[in-house]
Design a protein around this motif. Structure first.
Motif, mmCIF file in Angstrom:
data_model
loop_
_atom_site.group_PDB
_atom_site.id
_atom_site.type_symbol
_atom_site.label_atom_id
_atom_site.label_comp_id
_atom_site.label_asym_id
_atom_site.label_seq_id
_atom_site.Cartn_x
_atom_site.Cartn_y
_atom_site.Cartn_z
ATOM 1 N N UNK A 1 -24.952 7.443 12.019
ATOM 2 C CA UNK A 1 -23.558 8.358 11.860
ATOM 3 C C UNK A 1 -23.540 9.242 12.806
ATOM 4 N N UNK A 2 -22.178 9.261 13.262
ATOM 5 C CA UNK A 2 -21.721 10.073 14.546
ATOM 6 C C UNK A 2 -20.658 10.859 13.793
ATOM 7 N N UNK A 3 -20.972 12.283 13.961
ATOM 8 C CA UNK A 3 -19.619 13.184 13.602
ATOM 9 C C UNK A 3 -18.581 13.252 14.526
ATOM 10 N N UNK A 4 -17.214 13.094 14.085
ATOM 11 C CA UNK A 4 -16.215 12.694 14.994
ATOM 12 C C UNK A 4 -14.845 13.787 14.723
ATOM 13 N N UNK A 5 -14.098 14.103 15.691
ATOM 14 C CA UNK A 5 -13.017 14.804 15.383
ATOM 15 C C UNK A 5 -11.628 14.060 15.044
ATOM 16 N N UNK A 6 -11.431 12.929 15.947
ATOM 17 C CA UNK A 6 -10.334 12.117 15.651
ATOM 18 C C UNK A 6 -10.871 10.768 15.202
ATOM 19 N N UNK B 1 -16.166 -0.812 22.267
ATOM 20 C CA UNK B 1 -17.315 -0.886 23.022
ATOM 21 C C UNK B 1 -18.655 -1.648 22.564
ATOM 22 N N UNK B 2 -18.648 -1.765 21.252
ATOM 23 C CA UNK B 2 -19.759 -2.436 20.624
ATOM 24 C C UNK B 2 -19.253 -3.794 20.066
ATOM 25 N N UNK B 3 -18.102 -4.156 19.927
ATOM 26 C CA UNK B 3 -17.416 -5.375 19.409
ATOM 27 C C UNK B 3 -17.963 -5.176 17.824
ATOM 28 N N UNK B 4 -17.749 -4.119 17.053
ATOM 29 C CA UNK B 4 -17.727 -4.146 15.734
ATOM 30 C C UNK B 4 -16.337 -4.046 14.890
ATOM 31 N N UNK B 5 -16.347 -4.103 13.836
ATOM 32 C CA UNK B 5 -15.273 -4.041 13.078
ATOM 33 C C UNK B 5 -15.612 -2.958 11.974
ATOM 34 N N UNK B 6 -14.206 -2.663 11.154
ATOM 35 C CA UNK B 6 -14.310 -1.733 10.363
ATOM 36 C C UNK B 6 -14.414 -2.345 9.052
ATOM 37 N N UNK C 1 -12.027 5.090 4.699
ATOM 38 C CA UNK C 1 -11.577 6.201 4.196
ATOM 39 C C UNK C 1 -10.821 7.006 5.093
ATOM 40 N N UNK C 2 -10.183 8.181 4.662
ATOM 41 C CA UNK C 2 -9.485 8.975 5.623
ATOM 42 C C UNK C 2 -10.347 9.784 6.687
ATOM 43 N N UNK C 3 -11.585 9.969 6.210
ATOM 44 C CA UNK C 3 -12.466 10.855 6.927
ATOM 45 C C UNK C 3 -13.904 10.148 7.226
ATOM 46 N N UNK C 4 -13.886 8.785 6.806
ATOM 47 C CA UNK C 4 -15.269 8.134 7.237
ATOM 48 C C UNK C 4 -14.715 6.807 7.357
ATOM 49 N N UNK C 5 -15.397 6.021 8.356
ATOM 50 C CA UNK C 5 -15.438 4.484 8.452
ATOM 51 C C UNK C 5 -16.729 3.972 8.676
ATOM 52 N N UNK C 6 -17.078 2.998 8.296
ATOM 53 C CA UNK C 6 -18.176 2.094 8.451
ATOM 54 C C UNK C 6 -17.872 0.983 9.334
ATOM 55 N N UNK C 7 -18.682 1.013 10.708
ATOM 56 C CA UNK C 7 -18.448 -0.052 11.615
ATOM 57 C C UNK C 7 -19.544 -1.202 11.376
ATOM 58 N N UNK C 8 -19.319 -2.383 11.527
ATOM 59 C CA UNK C 8 -20.375 -3.317 11.459
ATOM 60 C C UNK C 8 -20.280 -4.300 12.621
ATOM 61 N N UNK D 1 -27.583 -6.060 13.291
ATOM 62 C CA UNK D 1 -27.676 -4.831 13.985
ATOM 63 C C UNK D 1 -27.352 -3.571 13.261
ATOM 64 N N UNK D 2 -27.759 -2.471 13.593
ATOM 65 C CA UNK D 2 -27.410 -1.384 12.493
ATOM 66 C C UNK D 2 -25.835 -1.086 12.427
ATOM 67 N N UNK D 3 -25.465 -0.638 11.398
ATOM 68 C CA UNK D 3 -24.018 -0.095 11.520
ATOM 69 C C UNK D 3 -23.792 1.120 11.918
ATOM 70 N N UNK D 4 -22.610 1.243 12.511
ATOM 71 C CA UNK D 4 -22.343 2.792 12.912
ATOM 72 C C UNK D 4 -21.168 3.206 11.969
ATOM 73 N N UNK D 5 -21.638 4.648 11.512
ATOM 74 C CA UNK D 5 -20.810 5.152 10.662
ATOM 75 C C UNK D 5 -20.046 6.318 11.445
#
Length: 129
Positions: free
Chosen positions: A8-13, A24-29, A34-41, A47-51
């Motif tokens: 999980x990475x905290x982000x502003x935008x 960057x990672x060739x991941x998809x949403x 959500x409006x304030x959270x996205x899970x990338x796979x 490989x691990x997801x990136x949230x």
């Protein structure tokens, strides 16, 4: 047994960070997003997801945790990431023969790009099949 399912990475935008990290990672949403959270796979393979979590947080340097990204074509991937909006981070203690470069995403979240040629067997560690 436990496995790393998501980092999980905290982000502003959220939208800008989704754009950066999916390219960057060739991941998809993964939907629904959500409006304030996205899970990338990973688009393919494993490989691990990136949230990405749009929650205000204080930036601390050096960060307590960061991603190490293994690159098959190290120099080309560094240039590609720079073109996506990443930046190199200069470090006075960088060894002259370093097999990695320190970078940060457009919001300043740090990660390293590792020359996978220096790490035999890296493909067994989460690489795509």
């Amino acid at each position: 047994m436990l496995i790393v399912g998501s980092i999980v990475i905290r982000v502003e935008d959220l939208d800008d960070q989704i754009a950066f990290w999916t390219r960057a990672l060739d991941y998809v949403v993964r939907e629904p997003r959500g409006d304030d959270f996205a899970l990338l796979s990973p688009r393919a393979g494993s490989g691990p997801n990136l949230s990405l979590d749009a929650v205000p947080s204080e930036r601390v340097l050096p960060p307590r945790i960061h991603l190490d990204l293994y690159a098959e074509d190290w120099r080309a991937d560094i240039e590609r990431l720079l073109g996506l909006g990443a930046a190199r981070v200069e470090w006075s203690r960088m060894p002259p023969d370093a097999d990695y470069v320190i970078m940060e995403d457009p919001e300043g979240n740090r990660f390293c790009v590792i020359d996978a040629a220096e790490w035999p067997g890296w493909a067994r560690v989460g690489a795509r099949e």
